[in-house]
Scaffold this motif. Structure first.
Motif, PDB file in Angstrom:
ATOM      1  N   PHE A 124       3.808 -97.948  32.459  1.00 51.21           N
ATOM      2  CA  PHE A 124       3.648 -96.596  31.898  1.00 51.21           C
ATOM      3  C   PHE A 124       2.862 -95.703  32.856  1.00 51.21           C
ATOM      4  O   PHE A 124       3.184 -94.516  33.024  1.00 51.21           O
ATOM      5  CB  PHE A 124       2.938 -96.662  30.542  1.00 51.21           C
ATOM      6  N   ILE A 125       1.821 -96.264  33.475  1.00 53.14           N
ATOM      7  CA  ILE A 125       1.033 -95.475  34.428  1.00 53.14           C
ATOM      8  C   ILE A 125       1.884 -95.094  35.636  1.00 53.14           C
ATOM      9  O   ILE A 125       1.815 -93.961  36.129  1.00 53.14           O
ATOM     10  CB  ILE A 125      -0.219 -96.266  34.848  1.00 53.14           C
ATOM     11  N   LEU A 126       2.709 -96.041  36.112  1.00 57.70           N
ATOM     12  CA  LEU A 126       3.601 -95.758  37.237  1.00 57.70           C
ATOM     13  C   LEU A 126       4.584 -94.647  36.889  1.00 57.70           C
ATOM     14  O   LEU A 126       4.977 -93.859  37.760  1.00 57.70           O
ATOM     15  CB  LEU A 126       4.363 -97.032  37.628  1.00 57.70           C
ATOM     16  N   ALA A 127       4.941 -94.563  35.615  1.00 53.21           N
ATOM     17  CA  ALA A 127       5.863 -93.520  35.152  1.00 53.21           C
ATOM     18  C   ALA A 127       5.155 -92.199  34.865  1.00 53.21           C
ATOM     19  O   ALA A 127       5.785 -91.241  34.402  1.00 53.21           O
ATOM     20  CB  ALA A 127       6.601 -93.997  33.905  1.00 53.21           C
ATOM     21  N   GLY A 128       3.850 -92.144  35.124  1.00 49.84           N
ATOM     22  CA  GLY A 128       3.112 -90.893  34.947  1.00 49.84           C
ATOM     23  C   GLY A 128       2.491 -90.700  33.587  1.00 49.84           C
ATOM     24  O   GLY A 128       2.061 -89.592  33.251  1.00 49.84           O
ATOM     25  N   GLN A 129       2.404 -91.763  32.784  1.00 46.98           N
ATOM     26  CA  GLN A 129       1.876 -91.648  31.422  1.00 46.98           C
ATOM     27  C   GLN A 129       0.441 -92.163  31.332  1.00 46.98           C
ATOM     28  O   GLN A 129       0.086 -92.908  30.419  1.00 46.98           O
ATOM     29  CB  GLN A 129       2.774 -92.427  30.451  1.00 46.98           C
ATOM     30  N   LEU A 130      -0.389 -91.771  32.263  1.00 51.65           N
ATOM     31  CA  LEU A 130      -1.765 -92.263  32.312  1.00 51.65           C
ATOM     32  C   LEU A 130      -2.601 -91.624  31.209  1.00 51.65           C
ATOM     33  O   LEU A 130      -2.543 -90.410  30.992  1.00 51.65           O
ATOM     34  CB  LEU A 130      -2.383 -91.947  33.672  1.00 51.65           C
ATOM     35  N   SER A 131      -3.382 -92.450  30.510  1.00 47.96           N
ATOM     36  CA  SER A 131      -4.316 -91.949  29.500  1.00 47.96           C
ATOM     37  C   SER A 131      -5.440 -92.964  29.332  1.00 47.96           C
ATOM     38  O   SER A 131      -5.288 -94.152  29.663  1.00 47.96           O
ATOM     39  CB  SER A 131      -3.615 -91.731  28.157  1.00 47.96           C
ATOM     40  N   VAL A 132      -6.556 -92.498  28.812  1.00 47.40           N
ATOM     41  CA  VAL A 132      -7.698 -93.388  28.584  1.00 47.40           C
ATOM     42  C   VAL A 132      -7.356 -94.489  27.571  1.00 47.40           C
ATOM     43  O   VAL A 132      -7.644 -95.664  27.811  1.00 47.40           O
ATOM     44  CB  VAL A 132      -8.934 -92.580  28.134  1.00 47.40           C
ATOM     45  N   PRO A 133      -6.728 -94.154  26.419  1.00 50.64           N
ATOM     46  CA  PRO A 133      -6.396 -95.231  25.465  1.00 50.64           C
ATOM     47  C   PRO A 133      -5.446 -96.271  26.060  1.00 50.64           C
ATOM     48  O   PRO A 133      -5.598 -97.473  25.789  1.00 50.64           O
ATOM     49  CB  PRO A 133      -5.732 -94.479  24.302  1.00 50.64           C
ATOM     50  N   LEU A 134      -4.474 -95.843  26.859  1.00 47.95           N
ATOM     51  CA  LEU A 134      -3.538 -96.781  27.465  1.00 47.95           C
ATOM     52  C   LEU A 134      -4.262 -97.707  28.442  1.00 47.95           C
ATOM     53  O   LEU A 134      -4.105 -98.941  28.377  1.00 47.95           O
ATOM     54  CB  LEU A 134      -2.424 -96.027  28.194  1.00 47.95           C
ATOM     55  N   PHE A 135      -5.048 -97.128  29.331  1.00 47.25           N
ATOM     56  CA  PHE A 135      -5.709 -97.912  30.371  1.00 47.25           C
ATOM     57  C   PHE A 135      -6.702 -98.902  29.768  1.00 47.25           C
ATOM     58  O   PHE A 135      -6.644-100.111  30.036  1.00 47.25           O
ATOM     59  CB  PHE A 135      -6.424 -96.973  31.353  1.00 47.25           C
ATOM     60  N   PHE A 136      -7.598 -98.414  28.930  1.00 45.58           N
ATOM     61  CA  PHE A 136      -8.641 -99.301  28.410  1.00 45.58           C
ATOM     62  C   PHE A 136      -8.137-100.147  27.242  1.00 45.58           C
ATOM     63  O   PHE A 136      -8.715-101.204  26.955  1.00 45.58           O
ATOM     64  CB  PHE A 136      -9.882 -98.493  28.028  1.00 45.58           C
ATOM     65  N   GLY A 137      -7.059 -99.715  26.582  1.00 49.54           N
ATOM     66  CA  GLY A 137      -6.435-100.578  25.583  1.00 49.54           C
ATOM     67  C   GLY A 137      -5.879-101.831  26.226  1.00 49.54           C
ATOM     68  O   GLY A 137      -5.967-102.937  25.665  1.00 49.54           O
ATOM     69  N   ALA A 138      -5.313-101.675  27.426  1.00 48.26           N
ATOM     70  CA  ALA A 138      -4.825-102.845  28.166  1.00 48.26           C
ATOM     71  C   ALA A 138      -5.973-103.779  28.523  1.00 48.26           C
ATOM     72  O   ALA A 138      -5.799-105.008  28.548  1.00 48.26           O
ATOM     73  CB  ALA A 138      -4.101-102.389  29.439  1.00 48.26           C
ATOM     74  N   MET A 139      -7.152-103.224  28.785  1.00 48.86           N
ATOM     75  CA  MET A 139      -8.307-104.060  29.107  1.00 48.86           C
ATOM     76  C   MET A 139      -8.772-104.873  27.899  1.00 48.86           C
ATOM     77  O   MET A 139      -9.226-106.010  28.039  1.00 48.86           O
ATOM     78  CB  MET A 139      -9.461-103.197  29.641  1.00 48.86           C
ATOM     79  N   VAL A 140      -8.642-104.293  26.704  1.00 51.27           N
ATOM     80  CA  VAL A 140      -8.966-105.043  25.491  1.00 51.27           C
ATOM     81  C   VAL A 140      -8.038-106.244  25.354  1.00 51.27           C
ATOM     82  O   VAL A 140      -8.476-107.367  25.058  1.00 51.27           O
ATOM     83  CB  VAL A 140      -8.865-104.147  24.241  1.00 51.27           C
ATOM     84  N   LEU A 141      -6.736-106.030  25.587  1.00 50.03           N
ATOM     85  CA  LEU A 141      -5.775-107.130  25.497  1.00 50.03           C
ATOM     86  C   LEU A 141      -6.037-108.182  26.572  1.00 50.03           C
ATOM     87  O   LEU A 141      -5.891-109.389  26.329  1.00 50.03           O
ATOM     88  CB  LEU A 141      -4.349-106.587  25.620  1.00 50.03           C
TER      89      LEU A 141
END
Length: 398
Positions: A293-310
């Motif tokens: 998603f980040i590579l596709a330009g959909q960067l956001s704080v919930p996406l980035f740090f949500g992945a860190m929770v997982l």
């Protein structure tokens, strides 16, 4: 005071493990003040962290065989005594060379972490040991979250030496607690070091041992990658202040606590390799999807740090089970196996943080960081699958 004659309470093992973690990170916020106080460059002062990690690996390689030969109790008590004396020296000395030498001696606290795992394995079968170890990990995970904050407050009000005074106090308190509560659990010791070392080649030739050990090492390395690259990404991609970053840095630890809680409840129902595979799949999928998603330009704080929770949840599900697996190959030399695995975790962590520093930049960090963490998770998944394949072959007698 009478010495303990029965196995320790779980709380004692949690405190021994937490002390090892606090010894690494509690004083880190004070590094700049320490460099100024000693009149040295920050790079020299940072040896108090990097050199300590290297000595921790060496200590665990030595303490494991000693604990298998002479028992867990005397080695932990000796380690705590060395740690306490070293902490007093660190708190009082004005000489940077003496400080760094004493700081390396503080690595004796690592005996608490490595041998706590061996003590649990001494008392329980694989699945029950994984449950107990997950409980220890879940509660102990609070230490890296609160340690630096506590150390920073002590520096602000009392100066950086207060952290090392606290270490000395904790060393004395843990020595007394261990003396009173930690009875010997390793009753089948080798007659000589020679007899013990003759067991090692069979351990080293075991593909299951290396599958468990490398799975644990690459699982923990995702945390090392995150810690190395997150400050750069948070500032460049999200414009976070240090205070905001401190809050979000806790996401991966929060995930670890959740994953450990899950593991403590369900590990006794499943094979070790099942929990390892589930944890690695959760981490790899969470990080991989976020990277795409980040590579596709959909960067956001919930996406980035949500992945860190997982990612943290996956580690909490994987690490306790992999650690038990490491010690299940040759239970009578579980201390040596635990020490070797712990040293491997440090070495893989050093390697992956070096790679992270070379690859992650301000422009690519938001994608590169979860990508590298996903890659490490996939390597861990491959190791877990290797263990599962070997387990199935042995079950079929092939």
């Amino acid at each position: 005071m009478r010495p303990a004659a029965s196995p320790p309470h779980l709380l004692t093992l949690i405190l021994l493990t937490a002390n090892s973690v606090l010894t690494l990170n509690m004083f880190v916020p004070s590094l700049a003040h320490m460099a100024e106080d000693f009149g040295v460059d920050y790079a020299v002062m940072s040896l108090a962290v990097g050199g300590y990690l290297l000595m921790t690996a060496v200590t665990q390689l030595l303490m494991g065989p000693l604990a298998d030969r002479y028992g867990r109790r005397p080695v932990i008590l000796s380690g705590l005594a060395i740690f306490t004396v070293a902490s007093v020296i660190c708190a009082l000395t004005q000489d940077i060379v003496i400080f760094l030498a004493a700081r390396m001696m503080q690595s004796a606290s690592a005996t608490g972490m490595a041998l706590s795992r061996a003590i649990i394995r001494d008392q329980f079968d694989d699945r029950e040991a994984a449950t107990k170890m997950a409980t220890v990990a879940m509660i102990m995970a609070i230490a890296p979250m609160l340690g630096p904050s506590f150390g920073g407050l002590m520096d602000a009000f009392l100066g950086w030496r207060a952290s090392f005074g606290f270490y000395a106090f904790s060393g004395v308190a843990l020595f007394v607690l261990t003396y009173l509560d930690l009875g010997e659990t390793h009753l089948k010791r080798s007659a000589t070091f020679g007899a013990q070392f003759r067991e090692y080649p069979e351990l080293f030739r075991s593909r299951r041992f290396w599958g468990y050990a490398l799975c644990a090492a690459f699982s923990v390395s995702t945390f090392h990658i995150f810690v190395s690259g997150a400050p750069l990404v948070a500032a460049a991609a999200f414009g976070m202040s240090p205070a905001e970053l401190g809050v979000y840095m806790g996401t991966i630890t929060l995930g670890f606590i959740i994953g450990s809680a899950i593991s403590s409840r369900v590990s006794r129902r499943f094979q070790l390799s099942t929990m390892m595979i589930a944890g690695r799949l959760l981490a790899a999928l969470g990080l991989g999807i976020a990277a795409l998603f980040i590579l596709a330009g959909q960067l956001s704080v919930p996406l980035f740090f949500g992945a860190m929770v997982l990612s943290g949840m996956g580690n909490g599900m994987t690490t306790p089970n992999a650690s038990v697996g490491v010690m299940s190959i040759r239970p009578h030399i579980a201390g040596s196996a635990s020490g070797l695995s712990a040293a491997l975790i440090v070495l893989v962590g050093a390697f992956t943080t070096t790679i992270t520093g070379a690859v992650v930049t301000e422009t690519n960090g938001a994608f590169a960081l979860p990508f590298l963490m996903c890659l490490a998770s996939l390597i861990g998944l491959g190791c877990a699958l290797l263990v599962r394949i070997i387990d199935r072959r042995e079950a079929r007698g092939t």
